[in-house]
Design a protein around this motif. Sequence first.
Motif, PDB file in Angstrom:
ATOM      1  N   ASP A 227      -7.986  47.078  21.094  1.00 15.18           N
ATOM      2  CA  ASP A 227      -8.333  45.669  20.782  1.00 15.18           C
ATOM      3  C   ASP A 227      -7.534  44.428  20.604  1.00 15.18           C
ATOM      4  N   VAL A 228      -6.420  44.858  20.851  1.00 15.57           N
ATOM      5  CA  VAL A 228      -4.980  43.891  20.397  1.00 15.57           C
ATOM      6  C   VAL A 228      -4.506  43.918  21.958  1.00 15.57           C
ATOM      7  N   SER A 229      -4.240  42.665  22.281  1.00 10.86           N
ATOM      8  CA  SER A 229      -3.645  42.450  23.943  1.00 10.86           C
ATOM      9  C   SER A 229      -2.366  42.853  23.515  1.00 10.86           C
ATOM     10  N   VAL A 230      -1.447  43.128  24.706  1.00 11.31           N
ATOM     11  CA  VAL A 230      -0.144  43.232  24.588  1.00 11.31           C
ATOM     12  C   VAL A 230       0.406  42.037  24.172  1.00 11.31           C
ATOM     13  N   GLU A 231       0.241  41.008  24.629  1.00 12.43           N
ATOM     14  CA  GLU A 231       0.568  39.733  24.112  1.00 12.43           C
ATOM     15  C   GLU A 231       0.700  39.542  22.612  1.00 12.43           C
ATOM     16  N   LYS A 232      -0.298  39.666  22.083  1.00  7.67           N
ATOM     17  CA  LYS A 232      -0.509  39.870  20.671  1.00  7.67           C
ATOM     18  C   LYS A 232       0.254  40.650  20.080  1.00  7.67           C
ATOM     19  N   ALA A 233       0.374  41.863  20.444  1.00  2.00           N
ATOM     20  CA  ALA A 233       1.173  42.962  19.854  1.00  2.00           C
ATOM     21  C   ALA A 233       2.477  42.632  19.818  1.00  2.00           C
ATOM     22  N   VAL A 234       3.277  42.015  20.668  1.00  2.49           N
ATOM     23  CA  VAL A 234       4.494  41.799  20.780  1.00  2.49           C
ATOM     24  C   VAL A 234       4.819  40.462  19.992  1.00  2.49           C
ATOM     25  N   ALA A 235       3.887  39.384  19.865  1.00  2.00           N
ATOM     26  CA  ALA A 235       3.984  38.341  19.146  1.00  2.00           C
ATOM     27  C   ALA A 235       4.120  38.544  17.674  1.00  2.00           C
ATOM     28  N   ARG A 236       3.107  39.329  17.345  1.00  2.00           N
ATOM     29  CA  ARG A 236       3.125  39.899  15.890  1.00  2.00           C
ATOM     30  C   ARG A 236       4.293  40.426  15.370  1.00  2.00           C
ATOM     31  N   GLN A 237       5.137  41.217  16.161  1.00  2.00           N
ATOM     32  CA  GLN A 237       6.146  41.853  15.858  1.00  2.00           C
ATOM     33  C   GLN A 237       7.362  41.075  16.391  1.00  2.00           C
ATOM     34  N   TYR A 238       7.436  40.164  17.008  1.00  2.00           N
ATOM     35  CA  TYR A 238       8.766  39.451  17.744  1.00  2.00           C
ATOM     36  C   TYR A 238       9.670  39.279  16.608  1.00  2.00           C
ATOM     37  N   PRO A 239       9.569  38.792  15.588  1.00  2.00           N
ATOM     38  CA  PRO A 239      10.795  38.814  14.600  1.00  2.00           C
ATOM     39  C   PRO A 239      11.547  40.245  14.600  1.00  2.00           C
ATOM     40  N   LEU A 240      10.669  41.172  14.084  1.00  2.00           N
ATOM     41  CA  LEU A 240      11.320  42.579  13.973  1.00  2.00           C
ATOM     42  C   LEU A 240      11.945  42.986  15.492  1.00  2.00           C
ATOM     43  N   ILE A 241      11.318  42.897  16.611  1.00  2.00           N
ATOM     44  CA  ILE A 241      11.974  43.317  17.794  1.00  2.00           C
ATOM     45  C   ILE A 241      13.087  42.332  18.235  1.00  2.00           C
ATOM     46  N   GLU A 242      12.968  41.125  17.888  1.00  2.00           N
ATOM     47  CA  GLU A 242      14.073  40.371  18.113  1.00  2.00           C
ATOM     48  C   GLU A 242      15.683  40.442  17.337  1.00  2.00           C
ATOM     49  N   GLU A 243      15.305  40.913  16.274  1.00  2.00           N
ATOM     50  CA  GLU A 243      16.347  41.059  15.252  1.00  2.00           C
ATOM     51  C   GLU A 243      17.020  42.588  15.712  1.00  2.00           C
ATOM     52  N   HIS A 244      16.347  43.531  15.932  1.00  4.13           N
ATOM     53  CA  HIS A 244      16.614  44.759  16.646  1.00  4.13           C
ATOM     54  C   HIS A 244      17.353  44.526  17.696  1.00  4.13           C
ATOM     55  N   SER A 245      16.765  43.956  18.756  1.00  6.90           N
ATOM     56  CA  SER A 245      17.672  43.666  19.872  1.00  6.90           C
ATOM     57  C   SER A 245      19.020  42.959  19.837  1.00  6.90           C
ATOM     58  N   ALA A 246      19.219  42.114  18.775  1.00  9.78           N
ATOM     59  CA  ALA A 246      20.452  41.484  18.558  1.00  9.78           C
ATOM     60  C   ALA A 246      21.400  42.307  17.792  1.00  9.78           C
ATOM     61  N   ARG A 247      20.968  43.336  17.208  1.00  6.04           N
ATOM     62  CA  ARG A 247      21.984  44.166  16.624  1.00  6.04           C
ATOM     63  C   ARG A 247      22.074  45.464  17.189  1.00  6.04           C
ATOM     64  N   LEU A 248      21.385  45.525  18.375  1.00  2.00           N
ATOM     65  CA  LEU A 248      21.566  46.675  19.221  1.00  2.00           C
ATOM     66  C   LEU A 248      22.558  46.170  20.227  1.00  2.00           C
ATOM     67  N   ARG A 249      22.526  44.985  20.603  1.00  2.00           N
ATOM     68  CA  ARG A 249      23.446  44.510  21.677  1.00  2.00           C
ATOM     69  C   ARG A 249      24.074  43.085  20.874  1.00  2.00           C
ATOM     70  N   PRO A 250      25.004  43.248  20.192  1.00  2.00           N
ATOM     71  CA  PRO A 250      25.737  42.262  19.524  1.00  2.00           C
ATOM     72  C   PRO A 250      26.352  41.293  20.285  1.00  2.00           C
ATOM     73  N   LEU A 251      27.054  41.684  21.325  1.00  2.00           N
ATOM     74  CA  LEU A 251      27.894  41.091  21.956  1.00  2.00           C
ATOM     75  C   LEU A 251      27.030  40.194  23.171  1.00  2.00           C
ATOM     76  N   GLU A 252      26.014  40.781  23.649  1.00  2.00           N
ATOM     77  CA  GLU A 252      25.222  40.004  24.471  1.00  2.00           C
ATOM     78  C   GLU A 252      24.087  39.252  23.892  1.00  2.00           C
ATOM     79  N   LEU A 253      23.491  39.439  22.818  1.00  2.00           N
ATOM     80  CA  LEU A 253      22.127  39.095  22.386  1.00  2.00           C
ATOM     81  C   LEU A 253      22.289  38.367  20.768  1.00  2.00           C
TER      82      LEU A 253
END
Length: 255
Positions: free
Chosen positions: A146-172
């Motif tokens: 019942d939840v679109s992929v756009e909403k699924a990402v948007a709802r968790q965007y801060p968590l995913i973005e911070e994880h990405s930044a820590r996973l690739r600190p030099l690039e992101l």
Amino acid sequence: MLLFSLWLCLCIQLLNVSHAFTISSTKKISSFFFFVPPVSRSPSSCRRRRRQPTTDRAGLLSATRSWDDRDDVDTGVQDEQERPSEISHAPIPKDMKYNEYNLMRQNKHFMAIKSVGGFELTHDIYARDPNTNVFWFVGKIARISDVSVEKAVARQYPLIEEHSARLRPLELFDKKGWMELWVAPGDSELDVAYNRPHVVFVKMPRAHEMEGGVEDVRNVEVGFQGEIYEGGEEGFRTLRKQDGSPWNPEIQPQT
């Protein structure tokens, strides 16, 4: 003689006092360092149970090495664009702040949704610096039907973005606030590594860019499983065009 005896006794007493003071001070200093709490490790470095591979890992690594070893591969780096003047400063929901509890909860939700709905309800997540065409694999998301992929990402965007930044600190790490998140079909890493043309990435909006918002999506209805590097892994990346299609020609498997 009497004066000398009195003087000797006084010196001995002074030495005993000095020795006792030294021992007492040492105990206090030792106690102080003993009770200093150890520095805790960041959530991104906490080791969790790694997901079972769902693709041919050996084939994926082989294709990635082939991609890296090619001399004709374009770097994909564009002329540097101006940094957007409007960087996202939207308030982060408490349940999506980057901490170990939220990470583990969303990982648990991911596993639960996938176990029931299969990979059809999952998507692979890639993070990108808008000034390059390099897309870094940073994890996977899951959602109920019942939840679109756009909403699924948007709802968790801060968590995913911070994880990405820590996973690739030099690039992101310094791209937080204007980093882009893109999705691909679930468990499609091998096809992505071979530049299969049918796998096209789709850019995801942030919560404040969603019409109607994402407040109606509960955290139990979506999940996120962040990528973790083990044993000196360099991380999986791919080059993509602005429309999400492969930058380079399809790689034919070696026979």
